[in-house]
Scaffold this active site. Structure first.
Site, PDB file in Angstrom:
ATOM      1  NE  ARG A 298      18.885 -61.586  -0.735  1.00 47.12           N
ATOM      2  CZ  ARG A 298      19.001 -62.685   0.367  1.00 47.12           C
ATOM      3  NH1 ARG A 298      19.410 -63.846  -0.325  1.00 47.12           N
ATOM      4  NH2 ARG A 298      18.883 -62.460   1.485  1.00 47.12           N
ATOM      5  CE1 TYR A 442      19.932 -51.673  -0.887  1.00 46.91           C
ATOM      6  CE2 TYR A 442      18.497 -50.351   0.265  1.00 46.91           C
ATOM      7  CZ  TYR A 442      19.218 -50.511  -0.818  1.00 46.91           C
ATOM      8  OH  TYR A 442      18.898 -49.732  -2.016  1.00 46.91           O
ATOM      9  CD  GLU A 443      16.000 -55.967  -0.152  1.00 48.49           C
ATOM     10  OE1 GLU A 443      15.528 -57.126   0.281  1.00 48.49           O
ATOM     11  OE2 GLU A 443      15.328 -54.989  -0.266  1.00 48.49           O
ATOM     12  N   GLY A 444      19.859 -58.418   2.559  1.00 48.94           N
ATOM     13  CA  GLY A 444      20.831 -59.614   3.133  1.00 48.94           C
ATOM     14  C   GLY A 444      22.244 -58.961   3.004  1.00 48.94           C
TER      15      GLY A 444
END
Lengths: 596, 596
Positions: A298, A442-444
């Site tokens: 993140r 992406y990555e949450g």
């Protein structure tokens, strides 16, 4: 084709004038001998690699994309990617912030962060190959058995092997508790893993000798949901006891996605058919182990958009100085030319300065956060480690969401500066916009980040971590309370700090009544807090610039102008955000689902 | 693949309940016999064409793009485009709002506007082929000689021939005064035109028998700058005296641009080598003649983003109802399923409702404006024609810039609802984002629109036209002053109206001191006024919905909910915009050009 000049001077400002990183890092075991000159020298070399080796293959990589040979399941990245990776490995770059125990150079994460900003400016799609590897390295370093570490970390450190993270499945991305990939224990203590993964970045390629997939899967008797997920190492080629490569494992690339951007990175559909793997960490604790990688990722995603913001800014400035079109409304500024360069037009400047301020603000926030990360990992004082860890946890969702949302705005503005040419591939600007778009997902997703911030990191501990950070801001405001020249910065900062406190309390009360109030306000709230951090760092930067005003160095004149622009033109966004955050849940829930 | 359902019910609401268009149109010569049923029937048929014929070739057209045969200079659009155009012509659609004198159906522009919204939802790239033709039709209808009209208008009306507008050159887009294409008068009264044009939408294709290029060029003795530009008809095939096609003219497609979006439309580089042409209108008055086309085109561009906003919304709703992921923070909403559909999450609803409100608001503003356009063109009362013309001139830059900026936000939100799948081509959402991006650029960038609004349309006549529009708003507020249920709408509307008045006065004063103050505030100002128009129309819509509250028709329940959402969550953007508009020029000009 776009150009890129590593912003070394601003990086040095952030490190050595704003954050005094050398003094801080010297206190940490293993970094006692660090000095500014060597950090600067490393980044200068790293900048050359970014600008000279991978920037030139960014545009062509986007046009060409990756190719899958369906018969062999092998993927060929765009022309030049493999050769650039070879140079990267030969230069020792993968090892930069890795553990010396496994062959790493042992430099602070902070240095790696600045290095990666430059890689991302130059070529996000390419940078994701080593970037994912480094994430796999971090997860294994934190959770691998001594044997796994001995087998895999030296190869990931040298860059001979790369890594991936295999989480998402077609029916679940955010909600990993639903995943179905299965791991069957074998008598020899290994596992056989079967399932289908999608969206696996850098998932297959020919740039390294082996690819170490970190795969989330479910053991036979695992509890349902997110508490029944385990993490496995599944290498592309099985690794023999002596560390040499063995047979091809049954983990294959079944397809590549056709995407909006990052075409140069292979986004793979990965099929596992009884693939051999070994367990990382405890059974059913895979999600926690993977979170090491995800938190690093993140921060990395924020850094991707920081890089794109910087390079988009640089190219838009060059174009705005060069392109002649119309006269300034206040009269010709270049009367000897057929028209004025478009940088004379106030709104063109506004678009450029927006990108500039987002880049400089993002750089300060990222550097500050990664410095705390270095302290969280290395300090010999447990209290400091805990405090820094909490601060990193607080700031991570802000970095991921605020910097990537800003990057989308900034790259779009910079593209707009080019007019119609911005829409054309050869100028490179529209690629930055397309590449930047994935970073919000992406990555949450950024919604998930905002829920993580407001629900978990802020309300989850009654605002304690945020208050601690707020005390740093308050101390700075107090310190500058009598400094006349600083009032234009500290007054709005103090005002925003008060508003954030009130808003946080109000949202806490509302959430107590209905937890969905968190979801209704979180995205706005995250941007408000993001602005508070930017305002805090820009105020500090302005203080330094004011002190150096008479130095004759135009860097400080520009820094002060950017800080003033930020306070005048960007920070006021908070006025709307606070209103919409306070407007709450009701306007979102009034419409029944069937009426949408 | 995305789906599309024409929003006929909302169109009927806007026409027959909000604007009472039939009563208004009946007053206009030529439209005396118009009735709601036939308008509705035409749009129903038009919607079928959009949804069934051109929507299915949108995604494939994006993937395939256009192909240029460099030897023959011929362009092949994507598969299915030519066949769809044939159906379009056979259905008589090009004639919809054209003059009966030249074979047109003579329906109001308003009907054509709604029809085009649906075409744009279905396939913006395809729709640009007939869209540009219609612009050429309008310009020739307004400025052509009787002979030119007789030769070209019937063919453009039937759709046998298409048209383009050739303005931009490599070194000039916004600043057309710099253009270099030359026209040499010939003894027979025609001209030979030589030059290079770029960014010519629908510039070359095989869908029609002839392409009528409208080309801006300079006569030999023309004055410098924008006062020396003339407009010419340059057909792809010369037209014989009897109207039949003659020799191939020397106007060629030299290249196609590789673009971020609208891949299905041929964006051509056009080279003219002594191409034969005829003058349209007066010598050196070409820019004024072309402005007829550009104003229509600006309304058309707003309509493109309206269409994309609607279709992106529809698909995001379908996905949000279908995709199961996580539980609502307030507890499971679909306990029988493995997770809740994501539409339960407040921020997903916020993204959806943002798109919905932008679509409904845009539709009301567009329809209102095009109704005034019909009156401006057809009314037998000169004062009304003038008043309507001024109002259309005021609202055109708002439609172009506000709706296209909103469309970019809305399509991006709708894509975000899909998570990682939104980034993948096959879902179609990322195409809407890419297609929507050009709408902020072409036909005058959104910065240019804002300068047109604030500098010319507002301050240019001391705010007279804006005040007139403001009086309509004030009258509505006055009317609803005692209606308890309407206070939640008219109070913020009244407040914003006051703020717009004050801001306009303040900016007028500042601009008097330094004209660059206009450029510093214009973009923010346009969004503020855009919100004022949306708030005005949503308040009226809410009034109707409140009156029909007990009708049992859920359409009104949804309309009221959308209006409330708009006032609670979108209108507050004005709080920031007013602040940044007022922050003025200084923060933009402090940084010297060299320091960027």
């Amino acid at each position: 084709m776009p150009q890129y000049t590593p912003p070394l001077r601003d990086m040095q400002f952030v490190m050595h004038e704003l954050l005094n990183v050398v003094d801080e890092l010297k206190m940490l075991p293993g970094h006692e001998d660090i000095d500014a000159e060597s950090i600067n020298a490393v980044l200068e070399e790293g900048g050359k690699f970014a600008a000279e080796v991978i920037a030139p293959i960014n545009l062509s990589g986007d046009a060409e994309g990756c190719t899958l040979d369906k018969a062999t399941h092998e993927v060929t990245p765009p022309k030049g990617f493999k050769e650039a990776y070879k140079q990267y490995v030969e230069g020792g770059w993968p090892a930069l912030s890795c553990d010396p125990e496994f062959g790493g150079t042992g430099l602070p994460h902070l240095v790696n962060q600045f290095f990666y900003e430059m890689l991302n400016s130059a070529n996000q799609a390419w940078t994701m190959y080593p970037g994912l590897s480094h994430g796999a390295y971090e997860a294994l370093h934190a959770h691998g058995t001594p044997e796994q570490k001995a087998t895999y970390l030296p190869k990931l450190t040298s860059g001979e092997w790369t890594g991936t993270m295999c989480l998402t499945e077609p029916h679940c991305g955010t909600d990993l508790g639903m995943l179905r990939t299965k791991a069957e224990p074998q008598p020899d203590g290994t596992y056989r893993i079967t399932g289908a993964k999608i969206f696996i970045s850098a998932g297959e390629h020919d740039m390294a000798d082996n690819i170490i997939h970190l795969v989330l899967a479910r053991l036979p008797d695992a509890p349902a949901g997110s508490k029944g997920i385990s993490l496995f190492i599944v290498p592309k080629f099985n690794v023999n006891a002596d560390g040499s490569l063995g047979s091809r494992n049954t983990i294959f690339c079944a397809g590549l996605e056709h995407k909006m951007g990052i075409h140069g990175n292979a986004t793979a559909q990965i099929v596992l058919e009884n693939a051999a793997g070994t367990l990382v960490g405890q059974p059913n604790k895979g999600l926690a182990a993977m979170f090491v990688m995800m938190n690093a990722a993140r921060l990395g995603v924020g850094n991707q958009s920081l890089g794109l913001t910087e390079v988009a800014y640089q190219n838009a400035v060059a174009y705005a100085k060069d392109r002649l079109q119309m006269r300034a409304l206040s009269g010709p500024k270049a009367p000897d030319k057929p028209a004025d360069p478009i940088i004379v037009h106030p709104d063109v400047r506004k678009m450029l300065l927006t990108a500039r301020a987002f880049a400089e603000g993002g750089r300060m926030l990222q550097a500050y956060t990664v410095l705390q990360l270095d302290k969280a990992l290395k300090s010999d004082d447990e209290d400091e480690r805990k405090a820094c860890d909490a601060e990193v946890a607080l700031l991570t969702p802000i970095i991921k969401a605020f910097i990537t949302d800003n990057g989308w705005l900034a790259t779009s503005h910079c593209m707009q500066v080019f007019g119609g040419h911005g829409f054309i591939h050869e100028w490179g600007m529209e690629q930055y916009v397309r590449d930047a778009r994935i970073n919000m997902i992406y990555e949450g997703t950024n919604t998930i980040q905002s829920l993580d911030l407001l629900g978990r990191k802020v309300l989850g501990n009654n605002g304690a971590t945020l208050k601690k950070f707020g005390k740093k801001i308050a101390a700075f405001i107090e310190e500058e309370g009598t400094n006349e020249a600083m009032q234009e910065f500290v007054n709005p900062l103090a005002d925003l700090g008060d508003k954030v406190n009130k808003l946080t309390q109000e949202l806490g009360m509302k959430a107590f009544g209905n937890p969905d109030e968190v979801g209704a306000a979180a995205v706005d709230y995250l941007r408000v807090v993001g602005h508070m951090t930017f305002a805090y760092f820009f105020a500090q930067a302005a203080k330094i610039a004011l002190a150096k005003k008479d130095s004759g160095d135009p860097f400080y004149t520009a820094k002060l102008a950017t800080a003033r622009f930020y306070f005048a033109k960007l920070l006021p966004e908070t006025a709307s955000l606070i209103r919409t955050a306070r407007a709450g849940l009701a306007p979102l829930m009034e419409m029944e689902e069937a009426l949408f």
